[in-house]
Design a protein around this motif. Sequence first.
Motif, PDB file in Angstrom:
ATOM      1  N   GLY A  78      15.731  22.323 -21.724  1.00  0.00           N
ATOM      2  CA  GLY A  78      15.111  21.044 -21.390  1.00  0.00           C
ATOM      3  C   GLY A  78      13.606  21.122 -21.465  1.00  0.00           C
ATOM      4  N   GLY A  79      12.972  20.140 -20.913  1.00  0.00           N
ATOM      5  CA  GLY A  79      11.518  20.087 -20.901  1.00  0.00           C
ATOM      6  C   GLY A  79      11.052  18.719 -20.446  1.00  0.00           C
ATOM      7  N   THR A  80       9.782  18.623 -20.173  1.00  0.00           N
ATOM      8  CA  THR A  80       9.254  17.408 -19.575  1.00  0.00           C
ATOM      9  C   THR A  80       9.413  16.187 -20.463  1.00  0.00           C
ATOM     10  N   GLY A  81       9.788  15.080 -19.848  1.00  0.00           N
ATOM     11  CA  GLY A  81       9.808  13.804 -20.546  1.00  0.00           C
ATOM     12  C   GLY A  81       8.401  13.244 -20.630  1.00  0.00           C
ATOM     13  N   GLY A  82       8.234  12.281 -21.500  1.00  0.00           N
ATOM     14  CA  GLY A  82       6.939  11.640 -21.665  1.00  0.00           C
ATOM     15  C   GLY A  82       6.862  10.921 -22.987  1.00  0.00           C
ATOM     16  N   GLY A  83       6.058   9.881 -23.031  1.00  0.00           N
ATOM     17  CA  GLY A  83       5.929   9.111 -24.255  1.00  0.00           C
ATOM     18  C   GLY A  83       5.344   7.751 -23.972  1.00  0.00           C
ATOM     19  N   VAL A  84       5.858   6.739 -24.690  1.00  0.00           N
ATOM     20  CA  VAL A  84       5.323   5.382 -24.605  1.00  0.00           C
ATOM     21  C   VAL A  84       6.441   4.401 -24.279  1.00  0.00           C
ATOM     22  N   SER A  85       6.220   3.557 -23.275  1.00  0.00           N
ATOM     23  CA  SER A  85       7.234   2.602 -22.860  1.00  0.00           C
ATOM     24  C   SER A  85       7.482   1.556 -23.937  1.00  0.00           C
ATOM     25  N   ALA A  86       8.766   1.218 -24.099  1.00  0.00           N
ATOM     26  CA  ALA A  86       9.149   0.127 -24.992  1.00  0.00           C
ATOM     27  C   ALA A  86       9.210  -1.200 -24.243  1.00  0.00           C
ATOM     28  N   LEU A  87       9.074  -1.165 -22.916  1.00  0.00           N
ATOM     29  CA  LEU A  87       9.223  -2.366 -22.100  1.00  0.00           C
ATOM     30  C   LEU A  87       7.920  -2.869 -21.510  1.00  0.00           C
ATOM     31  N   PHE A  88       7.046  -1.952 -21.127  1.00  0.00           N
ATOM     32  CA  PHE A  88       5.833  -2.325 -20.405  1.00  0.00           C
ATOM     33  C   PHE A  88       4.603  -2.164 -21.287  1.00  0.00           C
ATOM     34  N   THR A  89       3.734  -3.146 -21.255  1.00  0.00           N
ATOM     35  CA  THR A  89       2.497  -3.081 -22.021  1.00  0.00           C
ATOM     36  C   THR A  89       1.521  -2.116 -21.355  1.00  0.00           C
ATOM     37  N   THR A  90       0.458  -1.783 -22.060  1.00  0.00           N
ATOM     38  CA  THR A  90      -0.536  -0.848 -21.533  1.00  0.00           C
ATOM     39  C   THR A  90      -1.224  -1.443 -20.315  1.00  0.00           C
ATOM     40  N   PRO A  91      -1.150  -0.794 -19.169  1.00  0.00           N
ATOM     41  CA  PRO A  91      -1.829  -1.313 -17.972  1.00  0.00           C
ATOM     42  C   PRO A  91      -3.338  -1.105 -18.063  1.00  0.00           C
TER      43      PRO A  91
ATOM     44  N   GLY B 115       0.799  -1.231   0.000  1.00  0.00           N
ATOM     45  CA  GLY B 115       0.000   0.000   0.000  1.00  0.00           C
ATOM     46  C   GLY B 115       0.819   1.262   0.000  1.00  0.00           C
ATOM     47  N   VAL B 116       2.070   1.183  -0.482  1.00  0.00           N
ATOM     48  CA  VAL B 116       2.961   2.347  -0.531  1.00  0.00           C
ATOM     49  C   VAL B 116       2.877   2.989  -1.915  1.00  0.00           C
ATOM     50  N   THR B 117       2.643   4.293  -1.968  1.00  0.00           N
ATOM     51  CA  THR B 117       2.595   5.031  -3.227  1.00  0.00           C
ATOM     52  C   THR B 117       4.006   5.407  -3.651  1.00  0.00           C
ATOM     53  N   VAL B 118       4.363   5.113  -4.900  1.00  0.00           N
ATOM     54  CA  VAL B 118       5.682   5.457  -5.426  1.00  0.00           C
ATOM     55  C   VAL B 118       5.509   6.457  -6.565  1.00  0.00           C
ATOM     56  N   THR B 119       6.201   7.595  -6.469  1.00  0.00           N
ATOM     57  CA  THR B 119       6.166   8.618  -7.514  1.00  0.00           C
ATOM     58  C   THR B 119       7.560   8.747  -8.120  1.00  0.00           C
ATOM     59  N   ALA B 120       7.631   9.096  -9.416  1.00  0.00           N
ATOM     60  CA  ALA B 120       8.934   9.241 -10.057  1.00  0.00           C
ATOM     61  C   ALA B 120       8.881  10.297 -11.145  1.00  0.00           C
ATOM     62  N   ALA B 121       9.973  11.042 -11.280  1.00  0.00           N
ATOM     63  CA  ALA B 121      10.103  12.093 -12.284  1.00  0.00           C
ATOM     64  C   ALA B 121      10.175  11.489 -13.681  1.00  0.00           C
ATOM     65  N   SER B 122       9.498  12.106 -14.643  1.00  0.00           N
ATOM     66  CA  SER B 122       9.451  11.559 -16.002  1.00  0.00           C
ATOM     67  C   SER B 122      10.642  11.975 -16.850  1.00  0.00           C
ATOM     68  N   GLY B 123      11.513  12.844 -16.324  1.00  0.00           N
ATOM     69  CA  GLY B 123      12.699  13.254 -17.073  1.00  0.00           C
ATOM     70  C   GLY B 123      12.642  14.685 -17.548  1.00  0.00           C
ATOM     71  N   ASP B 124      13.816  15.243 -17.842  1.00  0.00           N
ATOM     72  CA  ASP B 124      13.946  16.664 -18.175  1.00  0.00           C
ATOM     73  C   ASP B 124      14.513  16.900 -19.571  1.00  0.00           C
ATOM     74  N   ALA B 125      14.553  15.852 -20.401  1.00  0.00           N
ATOM     75  CA  ALA B 125      15.184  15.971 -21.718  1.00  0.00           C
ATOM     76  C   ALA B 125      14.183  15.737 -22.848  1.00  0.00           C
TER      77      ALA B 125
END
Length: 510
Positions: free
Chosen positions: A369-382, A311-321
């Motif tokens: 720079g600017g916000t990262g974002g896109g589509v994962s090459a490793l993980f399928t759509t949850p 039940g622990v929430t994990v947050t992570a930065a999407s990147g700056d490039a």
Amino acid sequence: MTTQLRSIPGSERVMPTGMPLTPAPGDEQIILSVHLRPIAVGTDIVGHAAKPREALRQEREVDHADDIRQVSEFATSNGLTLVQVDAARRLIRLGGSSAALAQAFGASLHRCDEGGCSYRVRTGSLHLPAPLVDRVLAVLGFDTRPAATPKIVPHRVGPVPKGFLPTEVAALYGLAGAKADETCIGIIELGGGYTDADNNAAFAAMGLPVPSIVAVPVDGGRNDPTDASGANGEVALDIQVAGGVAVGAKLAVYFAANTDQGFADAISQAVHDAVNKPSAISISWGSPESRWTGQAIAAMSAAIADAATLGVTVTAASGDALATDGVADGKAHVDYPASDPKVLGCGGTRIKASGGKRTGETVWKSNGGGTGGGVSALFTTPSYQHGIAIPKHATRKGGRGVPDVAGNADPDSGYRIVTGGQVGIIGGTSAVAPFWAAIAAVINASRSAPLGQPHAALYAAPHALHDVTKGDNKSGGIGYSAAAGWDPCTGLGTPTGTMLQSLLSVDATK
């Protein structure tokens, strides 16, 4: 009879280019982290009540007793030292000389001590006896090259703006004075440190008492404000944003080396910390998915899956490039661990304000720079992203879309942060991860059960966030534009105060 050896899946390392390498000395003492394979790991989120840490520990001691026995026997037969066994974390730490460990695992080791580098490098795959390969998820610690970068960007273009205190940004999002008493936020750091003087000055400027802050060493890491890596600004940003938004929360800062071993072990230790018991964990470090080994991502993803179980929430930065995530191959990339389906990926915006009110918000793209974002090459759509328009990935139809949410990150609307006794304007998606972890802590302060992974609730009620529809994260024409609804720049959008709290505090009892 000769024991059949098999390579550990995902363990292959390639020879780095442009580095002056020499053979590694055989007498160097090394401690490896052997991560056991989970009984079952999925990439999707299944709703369940959070399991207590002690109950999970007892369960793992039974489930992995034979795995631990077999790895221990392997260590003994190879003259290695059993340094630590932690069944809850599925972690066994083995020590020995580099020569003995390299022989046991079939590792090829080198050193890089010139041209600004000083670390050990491993090439090729790791190997284990066939019966052990199916029990071991990852073996980390041979290779000590830097694994991740902090997602922090100082203001560096044009006149220096006034910026905002973290408490002022919280107020713009309708979260002024939000209380998070009796909660703990875990913060992952792969370098740097903090000082009492900086914390005293920063929280005095915000009109707040200094929160309880504890430094937690991981694998020999420590709070080191003399660190020359430049990570002190990251540490200061994380602490001051988290503590300024979640008033009264305890902050546990986990310091580890910037290696894949350090990163994986820091996440695991924070998730399973039965002393500080963080209910939210903020990660402001990462690298493009393509730069990780499969085993390193597997180890971190398994620890993050444990967070979901607890039940622990994990947050992570999407990147700056921007959408390339700094990879110069002409393709879009996303950052890990933000791309993990059980992580709340955090993108960046530029916020505009007048008279203490938010007057506008666009995608962050400035200061190189600017916000990262896109589509994962490793993980399928949850499952929680089914039904939203995720762009096709270059190699397949779709994948996990990044980010999920966003917040102020542009250095032009940056945060006033105290580092080394000086006030500076800092931005980057590094600010957004602790901001959303603080929101989770605030929510947890009013719930009878921990928030855990909020993805399903957020995607089912996008009206609880402010939709950002202007701007893009394109780099050299590669990337995405903001649009109505979820998009690969700012996800579902930014916080809306009481609406967001109302959505996520559905079982409030206090």
